[in-house]
Design a protein around this motif. Sequence first.
Motif, PDB file in Angstrom:
ATOM      1  N   PRO A  69      23.956  11.330  36.731  1.00  0.00           N
ATOM      2  CA  PRO A  69      24.021  12.796  37.166  1.00  0.00           C
ATOM      3  C   PRO A  69      25.153  13.008  38.133  1.00  0.00           C
ATOM      4  CG  PRO A  69      22.178  11.499  38.337  1.00  0.00           C
ATOM      5  CD  PRO A  69      22.702  10.587  37.111  1.00  0.00           C
ATOM      6  N   GLU A  70      25.579  12.161  38.770  1.00  0.00           N
ATOM      7  CA  GLU A  70      26.773  12.426  39.603  1.00  0.00           C
ATOM      8  C   GLU A  70      28.198  12.448  38.887  1.00  0.00           C
ATOM      9  OE1 GLU A  70      26.727   7.889  39.175  1.00  0.00           O
ATOM     10  OE2 GLU A  70      25.292   9.541  39.148  1.00  0.00           O
ATOM     11  N   LYS A  71      28.281  12.144  37.716  1.00  0.00           N
ATOM     12  CA  LYS A  71      29.546  11.959  37.147  1.00  0.00           C
ATOM     13  C   LYS A  71      29.685  13.655  36.381  1.00  0.00           C
ATOM     14  CE  LYS A  71      29.731   7.255  35.803  1.00  0.00           C
ATOM     15  NZ  LYS A  71      31.048   6.996  36.784  1.00  0.00           N
ATOM     16  N   THR A  72      30.824  13.960  36.054  1.00  0.00           N
ATOM     17  CA  THR A  72      31.222  14.888  35.690  1.00  0.00           C
ATOM     18  C   THR A  72      30.898  15.085  34.018  1.00  0.00           C
ATOM     19  OG1 THR A  72      33.492  14.786  35.190  1.00  0.00           O
ATOM     20  CG2 THR A  72      32.934  15.719  37.231  1.00  0.00           C
ATOM     21  N   ASP A  73      31.028  16.282  33.355  1.00  0.00           N
ATOM     22  CA  ASP A  73      30.840  16.241  31.889  1.00  0.00           C
ATOM     23  C   ASP A  73      32.129  15.346  31.191  1.00  0.00           C
ATOM     24  OD1 ASP A  73      28.580  17.707  32.154  1.00  0.00           O
ATOM     25  OD2 ASP A  73      29.455  19.779  31.566  1.00  0.00           O
ATOM     26  N   ALA A  74      33.182  15.556  31.963  1.00  0.00           N
ATOM     27  CA  ALA A  74      34.447  15.083  31.174  1.00  0.00           C
ATOM     28  C   ALA A  74      34.439  13.547  31.346  1.00  0.00           C
ATOM     29  CB  ALA A  74      35.723  15.708  31.897  1.00  0.00           C
ATOM     30  N   GLU A  75      33.760  13.190  32.623  1.00  0.00           N
ATOM     31  CA  GLU A  75      33.765  11.573  32.699  1.00  0.00           C
ATOM     32  C   GLU A  75      32.520  11.177  31.929  1.00  0.00           C
ATOM     33  OE1 GLU A  75      34.644  10.998  37.454  1.00  0.00           O
ATOM     34  OE2 GLU A  75      32.720  11.878  36.761  1.00  0.00           O
ATOM     35  N   ARG A  76      31.525  11.772  31.504  1.00  0.00           N
ATOM     36  CA  ARG A  76      30.359  11.131  30.576  1.00  0.00           C
ATOM     37  C   ARG A  76      31.125  11.205  29.169  1.00  0.00           C
ATOM     38  NH1 ARG A  76      26.908  14.143  34.440  1.00  0.00           N
ATOM     39  NH2 ARG A  76      27.152  15.775  33.400  1.00  0.00           N
ATOM     40  N   GLU A  77      31.831  12.257  28.792  1.00  0.00           N
ATOM     41  CA  GLU A  77      32.405  12.192  27.560  1.00  0.00           C
ATOM     42  C   GLU A  77      33.250  11.185  27.302  1.00  0.00           C
ATOM     43  OE1 GLU A  77      33.281  13.982  23.819  1.00  0.00           O
ATOM     44  OE2 GLU A  77      31.727  14.411  25.049  1.00  0.00           O
ATOM     45  N   ALA A  78      34.309  10.592  28.272  1.00  0.00           N
ATOM     46  CA  ALA A  78      34.962   9.712  28.110  1.00  0.00           C
ATOM     47  C   ALA A  78      34.238   8.415  28.023  1.00  0.00           C
ATOM     48  CB  ALA A  78      35.929   9.427  29.483  1.00  0.00           C
ATOM     49  N   ILE A  79      33.045   8.274  28.772  1.00  0.00           N
ATOM     50  CA  ILE A  79      32.362   6.873  28.476  1.00  0.00           C
ATOM     51  C   ILE A  79      31.707   7.036  27.121  1.00  0.00           C
ATOM     52  CG2 ILE A  79      30.172   5.906  29.068  1.00  0.00           C
ATOM     53  CD1 ILE A  79      30.608   6.979  31.937  1.00  0.00           C
ATOM     54  N   ALA A  80      31.289   8.137  26.527  1.00  0.00           N
ATOM     55  CA  ALA A  80      31.007   8.192  25.319  1.00  0.00           C
ATOM     56  C   ALA A  80      31.852   7.693  24.140  1.00  0.00           C
ATOM     57  CB  ALA A  80      30.234   9.651  24.981  1.00  0.00           C
ATOM     58  N   MET A  81      33.119   8.287  24.479  1.00  0.00           N
ATOM     59  CA  MET A  81      34.194   7.849  23.455  1.00  0.00           C
ATOM     60  C   MET A  81      34.455   6.477  23.592  1.00  0.00           C
ATOM     61  SD  MET A  81      34.699  10.625  21.748  1.00  0.00           S
ATOM     62  CE  MET A  81      36.173   9.948  20.858  1.00  0.00           C
ATOM     63  N   GLY A  82      34.501   5.806  24.723  1.00  0.00           N
ATOM     64  CA  GLY A  82      34.697   4.649  25.098  1.00  0.00           C
ATOM     65  C   GLY A  82      33.416   3.689  24.159  1.00  0.00           C
ATOM     66  N   MET A  83      32.362   4.188  24.050  1.00  0.00           N
ATOM     67  CA  MET A  83      31.290   3.448  23.358  1.00  0.00           C
ATOM     68  C   MET A  83      31.454   3.342  21.773  1.00  0.00           C
ATOM     69  SD  MET A  83      27.209   4.970  22.631  1.00  0.00           S
ATOM     70  CE  MET A  83      28.171   6.374  21.301  1.00  0.00           C
ATOM     71  N   TRP A  84      32.166   4.689  21.378  1.00  0.00           N
ATOM     72  CA  TRP A  84      32.531   4.574  19.758  1.00  0.00           C
ATOM     73  C   TRP A  84      33.693   3.768  19.566  1.00  0.00           C
ATOM     74  CZ3 TRP A  84      29.090   6.007  16.632  1.00  0.00           C
ATOM     75  CH2 TRP A  84      28.488   7.297  17.093  1.00  0.00           C
ATOM     76  N   ASP A  85      34.632   3.622  20.607  1.00  0.00           N
ATOM     77  CA  ASP A  85      35.703   2.688  20.588  1.00  0.00           C
ATOM     78  C   ASP A  85      35.248   1.241  20.397  1.00  0.00           C
ATOM     79  OD1 ASP A  85      38.753   1.953  20.919  1.00  0.00           O
ATOM     80  OD2 ASP A  85      37.730   0.589  22.509  1.00  0.00           O
ATOM     81  N   ASN A  86      34.112   0.852  21.269  1.00  0.00           N
ATOM     82  CA  ASN A  86      33.685  -0.398  21.266  1.00  0.00           C
ATOM     83  C   ASN A  86      33.026  -0.712  19.917  1.00  0.00           C
ATOM     84  OD1 ASN A  86      32.966  -3.047  22.616  1.00  0.00           O
ATOM     85  ND2 ASN A  86      30.879  -2.106  22.144  1.00  0.00           N
ATOM     86  N   LEU A  87      32.195   0.377  19.472  1.00  0.00           N
ATOM     87  CA  LEU A  87      31.440   0.078  18.272  1.00  0.00           C
ATOM     88  C   LEU A  87      32.317  -0.021  16.946  1.00  0.00           C
ATOM     89  CD1 LEU A  87      28.485   2.399  18.733  1.00  0.00           C
ATOM     90  CD2 LEU A  87      28.368   0.007  18.907  1.00  0.00           C
ATOM     91  N   GLY A  88      33.340   0.844  16.973  1.00  0.00           N
ATOM     92  CA  GLY A  88      34.084   0.768  15.794  1.00  0.00           C
ATOM     93  C   GLY A  88      34.929  -0.508  15.709  1.00  0.00           C
TER      94      GLY A  88
END
Length: 310
Positions: A69-88
């Motif tokens: 909850p302490e992270k910004t929307d942009a930071e959480r979006e970056a983590i989610a995109m990193g997740m897709w990078d790893n899964l791909g």
Amino acid sequence: MTSETKPSQRWTLRARDSALSAGVWALMRVLRLQPPQFSAWVGSFWARAIGRHTRVHKAALRNLRLAFPEKTDAEREAIAMGMWDNLGRMAGEFVHLDRIWQYNMWEPAKSRIETTGVSNFVAMRVDGKPALVFTAHLGNWELPAIAAAAQGLDSAVLFRAPDNSFLADLLFNARSRVMGELVAASHVAVFELAAMLDQGKHLGILVDQSRSGGPMVDFFGHQCTSNPTIARLARLYECPVHGVRVIRLPGGRFRIQCTPALDLPRDAGGKIDVNGSMQMITSVVEGWIREYPEQWTWFYRRWRHFGKEF
């Protein structure tokens, strides 16, 4: 598919599954001809391009809001995109499971794999005891089982097969060539796992998903259920429990870390406490994820009691 499914619906489902199977088969044939690192890049490109527009991406962001909850929307979006990078990348690497293990302890510069906690692994191999090994959906989580087989550890792995029979066979055949024995998750799997431990094998189990009716644990500051299979087996067999994680590194490399055997909590009678052990294991996994959040699979429904507003 149930007996109540209409013939037209059955035909549509079969056609969909056939098209999916054909597409996956063709893609794997093409990627197999490429170097592993290029296949991983291709998987990453398409996962990032498509993943961000799916419901799964929204689910991942909901979970990230709960966890960070302490992270910004942009930071959480970056983590989610990193997740897709790893899964791909993992999808691209899957067609090279029999090639991806490149480890030379005498010449680390020539290895694709780095290791820490080697003494813990060696202890498992030579102590003559069965052991339980937990991991999580981090980095390329296929590698611990490949590592165990490649290094001569008598091992077995619990896995969950997809509903599509073609994909299930595909996964099983690819894994069986490079891993130890494979045990499909089912209502009788616990008996198969117990038989493996009786034979002195080392069992690998993914522990980062929920299970209805399982012990409640604290995970990123919120209560959720856990799958107690590993703790129950540890209580029954009094065997060591280790954690193994894979960290994705730049340049198509990986680091595999093996923890010492956990000192699991015990009840008043001296037996391993299942609930307390699942909290300890969950806390270890949470620490792993906090260190490399972009490498975990964030769309799993760990916090089922929270509404969609999250």
